[in-house]
Design a protein around this motif. Structure first.
Motif, PDB file in Angstrom:
ATOM      1  N   LEU B  78      93.163 -54.493 151.658  1.00  0.00           N
ATOM      2  CA  LEU B  78      92.587 -54.856 152.957  1.00  0.00           C
ATOM      3  C   LEU B  78      93.556 -54.532 154.096  1.00  0.00           C
ATOM      4  O   LEU B  78      93.142 -54.039 155.153  1.00  0.00           O
ATOM      5  CB  LEU B  78      92.211 -56.338 152.975  1.00  0.00           C
ATOM      6  N   ALA B  79      94.851 -54.791 153.876  1.00  0.00           N
ATOM      7  CA  ALA B  79      95.854 -54.500 154.904  1.00  0.00           C
ATOM      8  C   ALA B  79      95.933 -52.988 155.142  1.00  0.00           C
ATOM      9  O   ALA B  79      96.036 -52.543 156.293  1.00  0.00           O
ATOM     10  CB  ALA B  79      97.213 -55.055 154.477  1.00  0.00           C
ATOM     11  N   ALA B  80      95.830 -52.194 154.078  1.00  0.00           N
ATOM     12  CA  ALA B  80      95.891 -50.730 154.192  1.00  0.00           C
ATOM     13  C   ALA B  80      94.685 -50.210 154.965  1.00  0.00           C
ATOM     14  O   ALA B  80      94.814 -49.361 155.854  1.00  0.00           O
ATOM     15  CB  ALA B  80      95.958 -50.100 152.806  1.00  0.00           C
ATOM     16  N   VAL B  81      93.505 -50.752 154.628  1.00  0.00           N
ATOM     17  CA  VAL B  81      92.263 -50.371 155.308  1.00  0.00           C
ATOM     18  C   VAL B  81      92.356 -50.709 156.798  1.00  0.00           C
ATOM     19  O   VAL B  81      91.976 -49.916 157.660  1.00  0.00           O
ATOM     20  CB  VAL B  81      91.069 -51.106 154.636  1.00  0.00           C
ATOM     21  N   ARG B  82      92.895 -51.892 157.082  1.00  0.00           N
ATOM     22  CA  ARG B  82      93.071 -52.332 158.468  1.00  0.00           C
ATOM     23  C   ARG B  82      93.999 -51.369 159.227  1.00  0.00           C
ATOM     24  O   ARG B  82      93.704 -50.957 160.342  1.00  0.00           O
ATOM     25  CB  ARG B  82      93.684 -53.732 158.468  1.00  0.00           C
ATOM     26  N   ASP B  83      95.118 -51.011 158.593  1.00  0.00           N
ATOM     27  CA  ASP B  83      96.124 -50.196 159.281  1.00  0.00           C
ATOM     28  C   ASP B  83      95.671 -48.758 159.478  1.00  0.00           C
ATOM     29  O   ASP B  83      96.173 -48.054 160.351  1.00  0.00           O
ATOM     30  CB  ASP B  83      97.439 -50.229 158.494  1.00  0.00           C
ATOM     31  N   LYS B  84      94.720 -48.318 158.678  1.00  0.00           N
ATOM     32  CA  LYS B  84      94.259 -46.925 158.751  1.00  0.00           C
ATOM     33  C   LYS B  84      93.212 -46.733 159.856  1.00  0.00           C
ATOM     34  O   LYS B  84      93.112 -45.650 160.433  1.00  0.00           O
ATOM     35  CB  LYS B  84      93.639 -46.554 157.396  1.00  0.00           C
ATOM     36  N   ALA B  85      92.431 -47.806 160.134  1.00  0.00           N
ATOM     37  CA  ALA B  85      91.344 -47.686 161.118  1.00  0.00           C
ATOM     38  C   ALA B  85      91.909 -47.620 162.533  1.00  0.00           C
ATOM     39  O   ALA B  85      92.942 -48.223 162.820  1.00  0.00           O
ATOM     40  CB  ALA B  85      90.386 -48.865 160.974  1.00  0.00           C
ATOM     41  N   ARG B  86      91.209 -46.898 163.416  1.00  0.00           N
ATOM     42  CA  ARG B  86      91.692 -46.728 164.786  1.00  0.00           C
ATOM     43  C   ARG B  86      90.877 -47.587 165.738  1.00  0.00           C
ATOM     44  O   ARG B  86      89.679 -47.404 165.868  1.00  0.00           O
ATOM     45  CB  ARG B  86      91.571 -45.263 165.193  1.00  0.00           C
TER      46      ARG B  86
END
Lengths: 196, 196
Positions: B78-86
């Motif tokens: 979830l943290a990775a998905v969050r950090d990837k979105a703009r």
């Protein structure tokens, strides 16, 4: 008059049964599930151990009976709330509010007891009845065009039941009402919104 | 070079540990929780029983380790998905979708295993981290005025997590996406709606 006599016996048995359930619940709430014995339950409900064993073989069975009793009572409560409200929209609002309140008061059990009750397969039909009740109330509002119809009533019912179960972790009745509003807002027709 | 040697030993231990977790999970999925023995796990993971006992004392401990491993992995995901979105709105959308997908794939466990894992108190900090992650992502969108601010971000996070867990009972990925849309619609600013 054997019929009357049978009714008296039934009423007595039901009263004893209920006293056992209430006593067990009080003991489990105070001491935790594993700490409660049949002797304590007999003492607390004011009956002999021999009598207690005529009703229930062990503590687990009493807890399951207690839980089923509550699940049935909650279903009846929701049906009563539904039948009392006037009009589809009021019915939906009343049922969502009642379920959120039940969730709010329910989650006080310990994790151990929750896990134990969760395993009860006999609860499955009641669970389905609950989803059906929500689905039917939602379907009726949908037929009047007052909520979104781009998602099936059954899926909307699942969303409502899960969203409202968040009430278990809320700090106040006011927060429970905010949760009901929030859940209802998800159901509004997308066409009735101005997109930002 | 003792440091390098230690790293090799660590890598080996982690690989064995992971093989044990995977083997246990495969066995429990196939036979149910209570039917699995330490001997079967040793055989399935291709190590000796004596070695297995150096890693874990019993099946329950392995299952808890397996569960904690997954909970941590989901948080990282979830943290990775969050950090990837703009941008805040895309981040919220991405995190809700990822969590709904996790719930969709998760609920395949039996009730017995779910109940057992539910009792694990060590999961509580991870649960709080999950709520915090949602709360922060929601708070950021709220600061931009793109979701409702009449309810605190923490309460909106609880609503999202519970609503999205309905994905566990859904029949398809398409239904999961409808649930995400529905949950997001609940978050829209009330002012942006035309009341019916």
């Amino acid at each position: 008059m054997p019929k009357l006599w049978n009714e008296t016996v039934d009423a007595h048995r039901n009263a004893v049964r209920q006293a056992i359930l209430d006593a067990t619940w009080a003991l489990v709430s105070e001491h935790g599930m594993t700490a409660v014995t049949m002797s304590q339950i007999a003492q607390k409900s004011g009956i002999g151990r021999a009598t207690l064993y005529k009703y229930f073989p062990d503590v687990d069975t009493i807890l399951l009976a207690w839980h089923r009793h509550h699940v049935t009572a909650h279903l009846e409560q929701l049906a009563a709330v539904r039948d009392k409200a006037r009009g589809p929209a009021a019915r939906l609002n009343a049922v969502l509010t009642a379920y959120a309140r039940i969730s709010y008061h329910r989650e006080q059990h310990g994790a151990e007891l929750m896990a134990f009750l969760h395993r009860d397969d006999e609860i499955a039909p009641a669970r389905r009845q609950l989803v059906d009740l929500f689905r039917d109330v939602i379907g009726e509002v949908m037929a009047h065009g007052d909520i979104r119809d781009d998602i099936a009533a059954g899926e909307l019912a699942g969303y409502c039941l899960h969203a409202l179960s968040a009430a278990g972790a809320l700090p106040s009745e006011a927060a429970v009402h905010r949760l009901v509003r929030l859940t209802l807002d998800g159901l509004r027709p997308p066409g009735a919104r101005v997109r930002g």
